[in-house]
Write a protein that holds these residues in place. Structure first.
Motif, PDB file in Angstrom:
ATOM      1  N   ILE A  33      44.809  35.529  39.504  1.00  0.00           N
ATOM      2  CA  ILE A  33      44.489  35.640  38.079  1.00  0.00           C
ATOM      3  C   ILE A  33      44.148  34.268  37.508  1.00  0.00           C
ATOM      4  O   ILE A  33      43.196  34.113  36.749  1.00  0.00           O
ATOM      5  N   ARG A  34      44.920  33.271  37.928  1.00  0.00           N
ATOM      6  CA  ARG A  34      44.638  31.921  37.423  1.00  0.00           C
ATOM      7  C   ARG A  34      43.238  31.451  37.804  1.00  0.00           C
ATOM      8  O   ARG A  34      42.547  30.810  37.023  1.00  0.00           O
ATOM      9  N   SER A  35      42.818  31.778  39.024  1.00  0.00           N
ATOM     10  CA  SER A  35      41.496  31.300  39.429  1.00  0.00           C
ATOM     11  C   SER A  35      40.403  32.016  38.626  1.00  0.00           C
ATOM     12  O   SER A  35      39.360  31.424  38.336  1.00  0.00           O
ATOM     13  N   SER A  82      53.492  36.073  43.018  1.00  0.00           N
ATOM     14  CA  SER A  82      52.915  34.739  42.902  1.00  0.00           C
ATOM     15  C   SER A  82      51.492  34.714  43.456  1.00  0.00           C
ATOM     16  O   SER A  82      50.635  33.951  42.989  1.00  0.00           O
ATOM     17  N   ILE A  98      40.852  33.028  35.485  1.00  0.00           N
ATOM     18  CA  ILE A  98      40.917  32.422  34.149  1.00  0.00           C
ATOM     19  C   ILE A  98      40.175  31.084  34.147  1.00  0.00           C
ATOM     20  O   ILE A  98      39.429  30.776  33.236  1.00  0.00           O
ATOM     21  N   ARG A  99      40.370  30.312  35.220  1.00  0.00           N
ATOM     22  CA  ARG A  99      39.689  29.016  35.300  1.00  0.00           C
ATOM     23  C   ARG A  99      38.180  29.196  35.267  1.00  0.00           C
ATOM     24  O   ARG A  99      37.458  28.497  34.572  1.00  0.00           O
ATOM     25  N   ASP A 114      37.150  30.129  31.822  1.00  0.00           N
ATOM     26  CA  ASP A 114      37.230  28.947  30.955  1.00  0.00           C
ATOM     27  C   ASP A 114      36.016  28.055  31.153  1.00  0.00           C
ATOM     28  O   ASP A 114      35.426  27.551  30.200  1.00  0.00           O
ATOM     29  N   GLU A 141      49.406  35.984  40.681  1.00  0.00           N
ATOM     30  CA  GLU A 141      49.257  34.952  39.665  1.00  0.00           C
ATOM     31  C   GLU A 141      48.144  33.969  40.054  1.00  0.00           C
ATOM     32  O   GLU A 141      47.335  33.569  39.230  1.00  0.00           O
ATOM     33  N   HIS A 142      48.152  33.609  41.327  1.00  0.00           N
ATOM     34  CA  HIS A 142      47.146  32.674  41.814  1.00  0.00           C
ATOM     35  C   HIS A 142      45.727  33.228  41.606  1.00  0.00           C
ATOM     36  O   HIS A 142      44.829  32.538  41.131  1.00  0.00           O
TER      37      HIS A 142
END
Ligand SMILES: Nc1ncnc2c1ncn2[C@@H]1O[C@H](COP(=O)(O)OP(=O)(O)OP(=O)(O)O)[C@@H](O)[C@H]1O
Ligand SMILES: [Mg+2]
Length: 372
Positions: free
Chosen positions: A196-198, A190, A200-201, A204, A193-194
């Motif tokens: 990677i998400r940041s 997790s 991706i943001r 984006d 994931e955090h």
């Protein structure tokens, strides 16, 4: 375009009056001096496009004045037009003023010659000012791009570093034949994931910015509920707010029908909430949704330092960060993208802030006509 200043120097008042009538023009401000000392003090106070200087003056003649002007950085580059009654051969008597542009006018003055000569110098001056302004803008743009690139690298580096460390850790565990237990494993995943998400943001946002610049920020409108979008955005920052100890209150009707891009509008509220958490000094944040006439008003209000009046327009531009941005990492994109999104819905994104009394950002969205 600021005014262009002209300086007239002559010991005789009637000459000054006559000259002034000749060189006056729109966008020009004419200063007069009765002697060299007065001229110099005016030149230290104001920028001049041109000085028209009488050569024969009692206390300091025009050439002496020119020598003095050459000695000071601020006055060195002011072009001089000498007014003289003497013959043209006298031109060569003055050699001390090579740096600036020098020209001559002969008495009795020919009004047409005076005007056209002054026009030439004024045009030159304005062109140079324009060039200087463009150069400043360019330097600012280059600096902004550099700051931006270092910020992006920095923001990408943090999550990548964390992932890299995690990978090394796991490799060591594997080498020792000691894989993590299930709970630890889940925690690791997790955390990955955090990170990677940041990233991706961030990517984006970068994609959005290049689309927004070319006006291609795609919207997919559908029937949606603004109240739900607001609540979802609040939900999305719930953990972050709790960690920071920030109360977020929501005042909204149970539902408010709207036609728009649900995901994008939620993204706007999320941007505003993130800002309120980042810059709001841990004070409570209030989200409010209501109607006013034919508009839906969705506001996010914090009680932080607010935004100084001088920055209130600028912070909506790309890569621009305000004085409150200092300590916190950010790209200066959130408000730029948010405003584009709101405008794509025919609305406006407004800021009201009295310094010291927090900031209130409001989305004003035109509600669809009843029955439409
Ligand atoms: N609620 C607020 N209170 C005070 N200052 C704010 C607030 N919201 C924004 N600002 C100022 O406006 C600037 C621009 O905000 P914006 O959201 O566009 O970019 P950012 O938050 O710096 O970066 P990001 O691209 O990550 O959003 C911020 O750097 C900050 O100085
Ligand atoms: Mg932001």
């Amino acid at each position: 375009m600021p005014e262009t200043n002209l300086l007239l120097v002559d010991d005789l008042r009637e000459n000054l009056v006559a000259l002034e009538a000749l060189v006056r023009g729109s966008g020009r401000r004419v200063f007069s001096a009765r002697g060299g000392e007065e001229a110099l003090s005016l030149m230290l106070e104001h920028p001049f496009a041109l000085a028209i200087v009488d050569v024969q003056m009692p206390s300091m003649d025009g050439f002496e004045l020119a020598e003095l002007m050459r000695g000071t950085e601020r006055t060195r580059h002011i072009p001089i037009v000498f007014v003289t009654a003497a013959g043209r051969e006298l031109n060569y008597a003055f050699r001390g003023y090579e740096t600036g542009a020098v020209d001559f006018l002969y008495k009795p003055l020919d009004p047409v010659a005076v005007r056209s000569k002054v026009d030439v110098f004024v045009d030159l001056y304005r062109q140079r000012q324009e060039l200087l302004r463009m150069q400043e803008q360019l330097e600012r743009a280059v600096k902004m791009r550099d700051d931006f690139l270092s910020m992006v690298s920095h923001e990408l580096r943090n999550p990548l570093n964390a992932l890299y460390l995690q990978a090394q850790l796991r490799q060591r565990m594997a080498a020792k034949g000691q894989p993590p237990d299930l709970a630890a494993f889940q925690k690791m995943v997790s955390r990955d994931e955090h990170q990677i998400r940041s990233m991706i943001r961030l990517l984006d946002d970068l994609l959005d910015i290049s689309r927004a610049r070319t006006g291609r920020l795609a919207m997919s409108p559908s029937e949606m509920d603004l109240a739900l979008a607001a609540r979802r955005a609040v939900e999305a920052v719930h953990d972050q707010a709790r960690t920071a100890g920030v109360q977020i209150s929501v005042e909204a009707p149970a539902a408010m029908g709207f036609v728009g891009d649900e995901f994008r509008l939620e993204q706007v509220v999320l941007n505003l909430l993130t800002n309120a958490l980042r810059y709001g000094r841990g004070q409570p944040v209030a989200v409010r949704l209501r109607t006013e006439g034919r508009e839906a008003l969705l506001s996010v209000r914090d009680q932080g330092p607010g935004v100084p009046a001088a920055e209130q327009e600028r912070i909506f531009q790309q890569f621009e960060r305000g004085s409150t941005g200092g300590q916190v990492a950010g790209l200066g994109l959130g408000l730029f993208i948010s405003r584009q999104i709101v405008e794509a819905h025919g609305g406006r994104l407004e800021l009201r802030s009295d310094p010291g009394d927090g900031a209130e950002f409001t989305l004003r969205l035109p509600l669809p006509a009843a029955g439409a």
